[in-house]
Design a protein around this motif. Sequence first.
Motif, PDB file in Angstrom:
ATOM      1  N   MET A   1       0.842  -1.177   0.000  1.00 14.65           N
ATOM      2  CA  MET A   1       0.000   0.000   0.000  1.00 14.65           C
ATOM      3  C   MET A   1       0.883   1.234   0.000  1.00 14.65           C
ATOM      4  N   LEU A   2       0.606   2.133  -0.908  1.00 13.52           N
ATOM      5  CA  LEU A   2       1.342   3.385  -0.978  1.00 13.52           C
ATOM      6  C   LEU A   2       0.321   4.513  -1.026  1.00 13.52           C
ATOM      7  N   PHE A   3       0.374   5.399  -0.026  1.00 13.25           N
ATOM      8  CA  PHE A   3      -0.540   6.529   0.044  1.00 13.25           C
ATOM      9  C   PHE A   3       0.251   7.813  -0.148  1.00 13.25           C
ATOM     10  N   GLY A   4      -0.140   8.603  -1.133  1.00 15.36           N
ATOM     11  CA  GLY A   4       0.550   9.844  -1.459  1.00 15.36           C
ATOM     12  C   GLY A   4       1.082   9.779  -2.870  1.00 15.36           C
ATOM     13  N   ALA A   5       0.764  10.803  -3.650  1.00 16.73           N
ATOM     14  CA  ALA A   5       1.106  10.803  -5.071  1.00 16.73           C
ATOM     15  C   ALA A   5       2.606  10.792  -5.321  1.00 16.73           C
ATOM     16  N   SER A   6       3.318  11.683  -4.658  1.00 17.35           N
ATOM     17  CA  SER A   6       4.770  11.755  -4.823  1.00 17.35           C
ATOM     18  C   SER A   6       5.328  12.613  -3.699  1.00 17.35           C
ATOM     19  N   ASP A   7       6.643  12.608  -3.562  1.00 15.98           N
ATOM     20  CA  ASP A   7       7.272  13.428  -2.519  1.00 15.98           C
ATOM     21  C   ASP A   7       7.137  14.914  -2.804  1.00 15.98           C
ATOM     22  N   SER A   8       6.750  15.285  -4.009  1.00 16.16           N
ATOM     23  CA  SER A   8       6.628  16.700  -4.348  1.00 16.16           C
ATOM     24  C   SER A   8       5.179  17.198  -4.365  1.00 16.16           C
ATOM     25  N   TYR A   9       4.203  16.313  -4.186  1.00 12.06           N
ATOM     26  CA  TYR A   9       2.794  16.712  -4.238  1.00 12.06           C
ATOM     27  C   TYR A   9       2.277  17.013  -2.825  1.00 12.06           C
ATOM     28  N   SER A  10       2.527  18.235  -2.368  1.00  9.25           N
ATOM     29  CA  SER A  10       2.218  18.602  -0.987  1.00  9.25           C
ATOM     30  C   SER A  10       0.720  18.722  -0.710  1.00  9.25           C
TER      31      SER A  10
END
Length: 132
Positions: A1-10
């Motif tokens: 499971m991965l939650f969060g679009a990317s490290d840059s999508y605040s």
Amino acid sequence: MLFGASDSYSADKKMQVTVALNHFGKGLVERMPRYRFGFIHVVNNDYNHWFLYAIGGTNNPIIICQGNRYSAPGFGAKEVTYRGLLKPAQWKNSNWVSQGDHFENGAFFTPSGNPSANKQFGANKMMPFKPG
């Protein structure tokens, strides 16, 4: 499971997720789950094997773990938590809390931030937990 679009999508700072009542067993390596940003409540899950880590996060997610059972594998990593390649100075103020969790076979959780963080985020509105 991965939650969060990317490290840059605040914009994912608004994300609120509850991961509850799952069994994570043999053959799993990491990301059970993994978070970027947001508020995450991990409650009453059973982790009985992992290879690298069970719960990971970057970009200062708020992670409240309650009533989970962590049984580390006989080989590999014993630490439940993973914060990427960040240095402790970069994550020490992030709220990662373990309450009522049960640890077996050398498993351990590295907490950080405010140990009462769940109270800041509506503990009375969170799913209740049973001890791990």
